[in-house]
Scaffold this motif. Sequence first.
Motif, short mmCIF file in Angstrom:
data_model
loop_
_atom_site.label_atom_id
_atom_site.label_comp_id
_atom_site.label_asym_id
_atom_site.label_seq_id
_atom_site.Cartn_x
_atom_site.Cartn_y
_atom_site.Cartn_z
N ARG A 258 45.42 30.68 31.95
CA ARG A 258 44.20 30.78 32.78
C ARG A 258 42.95 30.60 31.91
NH1 ARG A 258 45.51 36.07 36.58
NH2 ARG A 258 47.30 35.19 37.71
N LEU A 259 42.99 31.20 30.70
CA LEU A 259 41.83 31.10 29.81
C LEU A 259 41.61 29.66 29.34
CD1 LEU A 259 42.27 34.32 27.66
CD2 LEU A 259 40.29 33.76 29.06
N PHE A 260 42.70 28.96 29.02
CA PHE A 260 42.56 27.57 28.58
C PHE A 260 41.88 26.75 29.69
CE2 PHE A 260 45.51 26.40 24.83
CZ PHE A 260 45.22 27.58 24.18
N LYS A 261 42.31 27.01 30.94
CA LYS A 261 41.73 26.27 32.08
C LYS A 261 40.23 26.52 32.16
CE LYS A 261 42.88 25.52 36.94
NZ LYS A 261 42.37 26.49 37.91
N GLN A 262 39.87 27.80 32.04
CA GLN A 262 38.45 28.13 32.21
C GLN A 262 37.60 27.63 31.04
OE1 GLN A 262 38.59 31.77 35.25
NE2 GLN A 262 36.76 30.87 34.49
N ILE A 263 38.14 27.72 29.82
CA ILE A 263 37.33 27.32 28.67
C ILE A 263 37.10 25.81 28.69
CG2 ILE A 263 39.05 26.90 26.83
CD1 ILE A 263 36.13 29.25 26.27
N ARG A 264 38.08 25.06 29.23
CA ARG A 264 37.90 23.61 29.35
C ARG A 264 36.77 23.28 30.32
NH1 ARG A 264 43.60 22.77 30.73
NH2 ARG A 264 44.75 22.94 28.79
N GLN A 265 36.54 24.20 31.24
CA GLN A 265 35.43 23.98 32.20
C GLN A 265 34.11 24.47 31.63
OE1 GLN A 265 36.98 26.14 35.52
NE2 GLN A 265 38.48 24.57 36.07
N ASP A 271 32.07 34.22 33.60
CA ASP A 271 32.74 33.27 34.51
C ASP A 271 34.23 33.59 34.57
OD1 ASP A 271 30.35 31.66 34.80
OD2 ASP A 271 30.75 30.95 32.76
N MET A 272 34.76 34.03 33.43
CA MET A 272 36.20 34.34 33.38
C MET A 272 36.53 35.59 34.20
SD MET A 272 36.78 33.52 29.35
CE MET A 272 36.73 31.83 28.73
N VAL A 273 35.63 36.57 34.13
CA VAL A 273 35.81 37.77 34.98
C VAL A 273 35.75 37.32 36.44
CG1 VAL A 273 34.87 40.00 35.70
CG2 VAL A 273 34.80 39.36 33.27
N ASP A 274 34.69 36.56 36.76
CA ASP A 274 34.50 36.12 38.16
C ASP A 274 35.63 35.20 38.62
OD1 ASP A 274 32.16 37.54 37.96
OD2 ASP A 274 30.87 35.77 37.66
N GLY A 275 36.16 34.41 37.68
CA GLY A 275 37.22 33.46 38.02
C GLY A 275 38.58 34.12 38.18
N GLY A 276 38.65 35.41 37.93
CA GLY A 276 39.88 36.16 38.19
C GLY A 276 40.97 35.98 37.14
N VAL A 277 40.57 35.74 35.88
CA VAL A 277 41.56 35.55 34.82
C VAL A 277 42.51 36.75 34.74
CG1 VAL A 277 41.83 35.46 32.29
CG2 VAL A 277 40.22 33.93 33.42
N TRP A 285 43.05 45.88 33.34
CA TRP A 285 42.31 46.13 32.10
C TRP A 285 41.24 47.20 32.38
CZ3 TRP A 285 45.53 42.26 31.57
CH2 TRP A 285 45.78 41.70 30.33
N LYS A 286 41.06 48.12 31.44
CA LYS A 286 40.01 49.12 31.62
C LYS A 286 38.64 48.49 31.43
CE LYS A 286 43.07 52.82 30.06
NZ LYS A 286 44.22 51.97 29.68
N ASP A 287 38.56 47.51 30.53
CA ASP A 287 37.28 46.84 30.27
C ASP A 287 37.51 45.33 30.20
OD1 ASP A 287 34.81 45.97 29.44
OD2 ASP A 287 34.57 47.52 27.89
N PRO A 288 37.61 44.69 31.39
CA PRO A 288 37.93 43.25 31.41
C PRO A 288 36.90 42.41 30.64
CG PRO A 288 38.08 44.19 33.62
CD PRO A 288 37.48 45.25 32.75
N TYR A 289 35.63 42.74 30.77
CA TYR A 289 34.60 41.92 30.11
C TYR A 289 34.77 41.94 28.60
CZ TYR A 289 30.26 39.71 28.78
OH TYR A 289 29.35 38.85 28.21
#
Length: 311
Positions: A258-265, A271-277, A285-289
Amino acid sequence: MDRRHVLKGGMAGVLTLWASPLLQAGQRADNAVRKLTDTIAVLDGGGSNVVALTSAEGLVLVDTGAPKSGDRLLAALKGLGGNGKVHTVFNTHYHPAQTGNNEAFASAGAKIVAHDRTRQWMSVDHWLPDQDRYEKARPKAAWPTEVFFNTGSQKIGAPKGGTEQIDYGYLMVAHTAGDIYVHFKDSNVLAVGDVASPVIDPELDWITGAWIGGRVSAMDALLKIGNEQTRVVPGSGPVMTWAEFKAERELMETVRQRLFKQIRQGDGPQDMVDGGVLKDLPRTWKDPYKFLYAAARGLWGNHNKLDPDVV
Ligand SMILES: [Zn+2]
């Protein structure tokens, strides 16, 4: 996290009268020695795990616990026999929760074995980005006394005859710059430090070079070392079955994809938090950010290793 600190912090000044027996109960639980075999136990090192092997030559430890946990740890080690004399310590990585009592064991004569990068990070002042400050180098008395680069192996006498083979090796940029595993081969117990993190959020110490690709690769390397009967000791939390370790690897691989997909964008951590990684996974996760910020920093540093099918 040290449970006593949670109790202290959460109840301070509120339930003073009741906090005392609770604290004692907590300490008893923390001091519990989790016996894995006749010769291998997992002890509490102030919230992190310390593995102890009883051998004919003295104790062999994996990690030395968090700062200020030394007295309690030493008392628990004495209960394992041999008056708590430690022959060899392995440090799985440089973090204080794993190296906090190195000085005490080294000054009592123990050899301290670690990856070369672990000694490097302990021996120089280094930047802590999330705290926006420099951390002082550790005193020389805490530094590893014997370092290696790739792998090593040694046999040590078991207390009742026979031997235990101890294999150890580098897990490149999985959690820090210098992670290692320690495999007690005859007992089939595999200590992996914070490369497995069943309870606390998995952490990528990106400023040392750790990143999500390194973490998954390291977990794959570990899967080749153990087998279905292997018990895995993480840096903190309960001892894991092989199936539990495999499940954590699968989860981290899903996160990696999922991270590879988002970083390519061109996405950043928010954005990764919002994108639901980290959504719809078997754990939260206690602290996703915080995790995704570190993951993003690591991905930017490894952009040349992303899959070639970039849109
Ligand atoms: Zn760590």
